[in-house]
Design a protein around this motif. Structure first.
Motif, PDB file in Angstrom:
ATOM      1  N   GLY A 131      40.264 104.760  31.993  1.00 48.25           N
ATOM      2  CA  GLY A 131      41.195 104.636  33.107  1.00 48.25           C
ATOM      3  C   GLY A 131      42.056 105.877  33.257  1.00 48.25           C
ATOM      4  N   PHE A 132      42.509 106.424  32.141  1.00 47.29           N
ATOM      5  CA  PHE A 132      43.334 107.633  32.157  1.00 47.29           C
ATOM      6  C   PHE A 132      42.567 108.781  32.814  1.00 47.29           C
ATOM      7  CE2 PHE A 132      45.214 111.499  30.581  1.00 47.29           C
ATOM      8  CZ  PHE A 132      46.579 111.216  30.506  1.00 47.29           C
ATOM      9  N   ALA A 133      41.325 108.972  32.407  1.00 50.05           N
ATOM     10  CA  ALA A 133      40.504 110.051  32.978  1.00 50.05           C
ATOM     11  C   ALA A 133      40.308 109.845  34.480  1.00 50.05           C
ATOM     12  CB  ALA A 133      39.156 110.125  32.262  1.00 50.05           C
ATOM     13  N   ASN A 134      40.133 108.601  34.902  1.00 48.05           N
ATOM     14  CA  ASN A 134      39.971 108.330  36.329  1.00 48.05           C
ATOM     15  C   ASN A 134      41.259 108.617  37.091  1.00 48.05           C
ATOM     16  OD1 ASN A 134      37.326 107.587  36.095  1.00 48.05           O
ATOM     17  ND2 ASN A 134      37.729 105.400  36.097  1.00 48.05           N
ATOM     18  N   GLY A 135      42.393 108.277  36.501  1.00 48.08           N
ATOM     19  CA  GLY A 135      43.668 108.586  37.135  1.00 48.08           C
ATOM     20  C   GLY A 135      43.848 110.082  37.318  1.00 48.08           C
ATOM     21  N   ARG A 136      43.507 110.838  36.274  1.00 48.43           N
ATOM     22  CA  ARG A 136      43.581 112.303  36.363  1.00 48.43           C
ATOM     23  C   ARG A 136      42.656 112.823  37.457  1.00 48.43           C
ATOM     24  NH1 ARG A 136      46.306 114.705  31.833  1.00 48.43           N
ATOM     25  NH2 ARG A 136      48.267 113.679  32.298  1.00 48.43           N
ATOM     26  N   ASP A 137      41.433 112.304  37.467  1.00 43.05           N
ATOM     27  CA  ASP A 137      40.460 112.731  38.478  1.00 43.05           C
ATOM     28  C   ASP A 137      40.988 112.474  39.889  1.00 43.05           C
ATOM     29  OD1 ASP A 137      38.727 113.370  36.428  1.00 43.05           O
ATOM     30  OD2 ASP A 137      37.351 111.706  36.805  1.00 43.05           O
ATOM     31  N   ASP A 138      41.515 111.272  40.107  1.00 38.12           N
ATOM     32  CA  ASP A 138      42.015 110.927  41.432  1.00 38.12           C
ATOM     33  C   ASP A 138      43.185 111.820  41.827  1.00 38.12           C
ATOM     34  OD1 ASP A 138      40.124 108.955  41.607  1.00 38.12           O
ATOM     35  OD2 ASP A 138      41.540 107.310  41.857  1.00 38.12           O
ATOM     36  N   ARG A 139      44.081 112.037  40.890  1.00 39.43           N
ATOM     37  CA  ARG A 139      45.264 112.847  41.176  1.00 39.43           C
ATOM     38  C   ARG A 139      44.876 114.285  41.523  1.00 39.43           C
ATOM     39  NH1 ARG A 139      50.302 112.688  43.010  1.00 39.43           N
ATOM     40  NH2 ARG A 139      51.762 113.811  41.695  1.00 39.43           N
ATOM     41  N   ARG A 140      43.887 114.791  40.825  1.00 38.94           N
ATOM     42  CA  ARG A 140      43.430 116.171  41.056  1.00 38.94           C
ATOM     43  C   ARG A 140      42.428 116.267  42.195  1.00 38.94           C
ATOM     44  NH1 ARG A 140      42.667 117.311  34.659  1.00 38.94           N
ATOM     45  NH2 ARG A 140      44.830 117.823  34.208  1.00 38.94           N
ATOM     46  N   GLY A 141      41.906 115.128  42.635  1.00 39.92           N
ATOM     47  CA  GLY A 141      40.920 115.130  43.713  1.00 39.92           C
ATOM     48  C   GLY A 141      39.567 115.648  43.294  1.00 39.92           C
ATOM     49  N   LYS A 142      39.262 115.541  41.984  1.00 35.29           N
ATOM     50  CA  LYS A 142      37.995 116.051  41.462  1.00 35.29           C
ATOM     51  C   LYS A 142      37.317 114.991  40.591  1.00 35.29           C
ATOM     52  CE  LYS A 142      39.748 120.747  41.040  1.00 35.29           C
ATOM     53  NZ  LYS A 142      40.052 121.822  40.108  1.00 35.29           N
ATOM     54  N   PRO A 143      36.507 114.127  41.184  1.00 29.92           N
ATOM     55  CA  PRO A 143      35.814 113.148  40.352  1.00 29.92           C
ATOM     56  C   PRO A 143      34.852 113.839  39.388  1.00 29.92           C
ATOM     57  CG  PRO A 143      35.013 113.067  42.604  1.00 29.92           C
ATOM     58  CD  PRO A 143      36.172 114.014  42.583  1.00 29.92           C
ATOM     59  N   ARG A 144      34.772 113.342  38.169  1.00 30.56           N
ATOM     60  CA  ARG A 144      33.928 113.975  37.156  1.00 30.56           C
ATOM     61  C   ARG A 144      32.489 113.468  37.193  1.00 30.56           C
ATOM     62  NH1 ARG A 144      36.827 110.125  35.002  1.00 30.56           N
ATOM     63  NH2 ARG A 144      36.017 108.733  33.436  1.00 30.56           N
ATOM     64  N   ALA A 145      32.247 112.460  38.011  1.00 30.49           N
ATOM     65  CA  ALA A 145      30.903 111.880  38.094  1.00 30.49           C
ATOM     66  C   ALA A 145      30.779 111.101  39.397  1.00 30.49           C
ATOM     67  CB  ALA A 145      30.661 110.961  36.893  1.00 30.49           C
TER      68      ALA A 145
END
Length: 70
Positions: free
Chosen positions: A37-51
């Motif tokens: 969940g933390f990684a997804n929050g970071r991804d969303d905030r940065r606008g860069k999904p990792r997958a």
């Protein structure tokens, strides 16, 4: 591909914490679900999904299963 079970409370808490870019990265003492969940929050905030969405759903399922067996 829908998840077979909804995100758990740890995953949601991790997402909220990850959305705060000032929050420190979680250590191994946090659950797999929290860290996902933390990684997804970071991804969303940065606008860069990792997958892709499909891969993230599979990763969420794997995180919850890992929590259940650990």
């Amino acid at each position: 591909m829908p998840m077979t079970k909804p995100a758990n409370a740890e995953m949601i808490e991790g997402f909220k914490d990850g959305y705060d870019l000032d929050a420190p990265e979680p250590s191994a003492n946090r659950s797999h679900s929290y860290r996902h969940g933390f990684a997804n929050g970071r991804d969303d905030r940065r606008g860069k999904p990792r997958a892709t969405f499909e891969a993230l759903v599979q990763m969420a399922e794997a995180a919850m299963i890992a929590d259940e067996i650990s």
